[in-house]
Motif scaffolding. Sequence first.
Motif, PDB file in Angstrom:
ATOM      1  N   VAL A  88      47.309  39.453  28.936  1.00  0.00           N
ATOM      2  CA  VAL A  88      46.649  40.413  28.369  1.00  0.00           C
ATOM      3  C   VAL A  88      45.447  40.127  27.217  1.00  0.00           C
ATOM      4  N   ASN A 105      42.545  50.181  27.035  1.00  0.00           N
ATOM      5  CA  ASN A 105      43.711  50.085  26.251  1.00  0.00           C
ATOM      6  C   ASN A 105      43.680  50.421  24.782  1.00  0.00           C
ATOM      7  N   HIS A 109      47.596  56.020  26.015  1.00  0.00           N
ATOM      8  CA  HIS A 109      47.901  56.034  27.558  1.00  0.00           C
ATOM      9  C   HIS A 109      49.349  55.748  27.909  1.00  0.00           C
ATOM     10  N   ASP A 111      51.105  53.773  31.074  1.00  0.00           N
ATOM     11  CA  ASP A 111      50.649  52.685  32.181  1.00  0.00           C
ATOM     12  C   ASP A 111      50.995  53.482  33.502  1.00  0.00           C
ATOM     13  N   PHE A 124      56.379  42.604  25.650  1.00  0.00           N
ATOM     14  CA  PHE A 124      55.221  42.222  25.345  1.00  0.00           C
ATOM     15  C   PHE A 124      55.136  41.336  24.126  1.00  0.00           C
ATOM     16  N   THR A 136      49.214  47.478  17.334  1.00  0.00           N
ATOM     17  CA  THR A 136      49.596  48.527  18.808  1.00  0.00           C
ATOM     18  C   THR A 136      50.282  49.745  18.076  1.00  0.00           C
ATOM     19  N   TRP A 252      58.619  48.685  25.165  1.00  0.00           N
ATOM     20  CA  TRP A 252      58.469  49.898  25.138  1.00  0.00           C
ATOM     21  C   TRP A 252      58.850  50.674  26.390  1.00  0.00           C
ATOM     22  N   HIS A 259      50.813  54.413  24.238  1.00  0.00           N
ATOM     23  CA  HIS A 259      50.492  53.414  23.477  1.00  0.00           C
ATOM     24  C   HIS A 259      48.956  53.102  23.529  1.00  0.00           C
ATOM     25  N   VAL A 261      45.981  50.051  21.603  1.00  0.00           N
ATOM     26  CA  VAL A 261      45.851  49.096  20.539  1.00  0.00           C
ATOM     27  C   VAL A 261      44.520  49.579  19.730  1.00  0.00           C
ATOM     28  N   ARG A 270      42.738  37.134  20.819  1.00  0.00           N
ATOM     29  CA  ARG A 270      43.795  37.711  21.008  1.00  0.00           C
ATOM     30  C   ARG A 270      44.353  37.744  22.328  1.00  0.00           C
ATOM     31  N   ARG A 274      52.403  39.892  29.284  1.00  0.00           N
ATOM     32  CA  ARG A 274      53.628  40.934  29.326  1.00  0.00           C
ATOM     33  C   ARG A 274      54.143  40.895  30.839  1.00  0.00           C
TER      34      ARG A 274
HETATM   35  C1  SIN Z   1      48.340  47.738  26.540  1.00  0.00           C
HETATM   36  O1  SIN Z   1      47.708  48.979  26.113  1.00  0.00           O
HETATM   37  O2  SIN Z   1      48.852  47.727  27.475  1.00  0.00           O
HETATM   38  C2  SIN Z   1      48.283  46.510  25.428  1.00  0.00           C
HETATM   39  C3  SIN Z   1      48.251  47.047  23.959  1.00  0.00           C
HETATM   40  C4  SIN Z   1      47.729  45.880  22.915  1.00  0.00           C
HETATM   41  O3  SIN Z   1      47.138  45.230  23.745  1.00  0.00           O
HETATM   42  O4  SIN Z   1      48.191  45.979  21.883  1.00  0.00           O
END
Ligand code: SIN
Length: 299
Positions: A88, A105, A109, A111, A124, A136, A252, A259, A261, A270, A274
């Motif tokens: 990611v 992200n 949302h 997933d 993660f 996050t 999670w 969740h 970010v 960054r 995952r």
């Molecule tokens: C995500 O939204 O799946 C990743 C969240 C993140 O990058 O902290």
Amino acid sequence: MPLSCIDLSPRMGSEVKITKSELMSGRRASEIRALLDQRGILLFRGLAPDDSELRAIARTLGDLRIGAAKRTADGKTLTEGEEGILKVSLDETVNPEYARFLIGNHLWHMDGTYEEIPPLATLFTPFRLSKTGGDTMFANTYAAFDDLPDGEKAELEKLRVVHTMQAALFPAKRDCTPEEFAVWYSYPQRLHPLVWHHRSGRKSLVLSTSGAYVEGMHPAESHDLLQRLMAHATQEKYTYRHKWRMGDLVIWDNTGAMHRVMPFDRESGREFHRATLNGEESVTATSDRLVPASIRVSA
Ligand code: SIN
């Protein structure tokens, strides 16, 4: 001996104290699954799992996703990373296929709301952090539902919401090109009930920025309802904000939590790895309904 854990916030999140070898052994897997269901996110500090360890931990907890998760407009299949690990990162050299989907992200949302059976959970772990931002946030959609008045719960249980990729991504990129919008539009649009009756007997709100509109409701009323529920579910009392440290592993529950970010430096590199666990129950028997292209409404 019970698992050693500390609450991260009153309604969501527990830090679990366990060694990496014990976690990987799977001996505590059923307790960890039960705690994940109750607390929405689990934090393990200092484990720093590499990719094969991340896969091994995932496999003790459920069905590691290996196969295709997304398909592009031209029919190309995007696989879920190499052997179950998705990198990611917004850097297209790290993950050329997925980076362009990660803009969404930043918005609340769940997933896989385009799937009949949304993923169960995500594991993660950071490989590189941004010096600024990049926390996050998580929101507990069981607790948000539980706290609603009974009359409102009963009304919401009658409603279904159409989830679309363009609803998920357009708010994050309003200057998208027509071609980008066409790719988003090519994704399946999924009709899910607004309230998930889990087989455990618990109920949660199925909320996500991908929720485009409530089936059969006036667009203005539908917009107001979804906005109001999103504001309700993301109040501080239902959320936990995770400030990452290298070595962390967070798991999670994707079925009872949203969740997002928080903003970070796009040039920071960054990068997280995952692993995704496939879902085990559809939102209801009606979730397998795809919305026919002829009656699609764009976000
Ligand atoms: C995500 O939204 O799946 C990743 C969240 C993140 O990058 O902290």
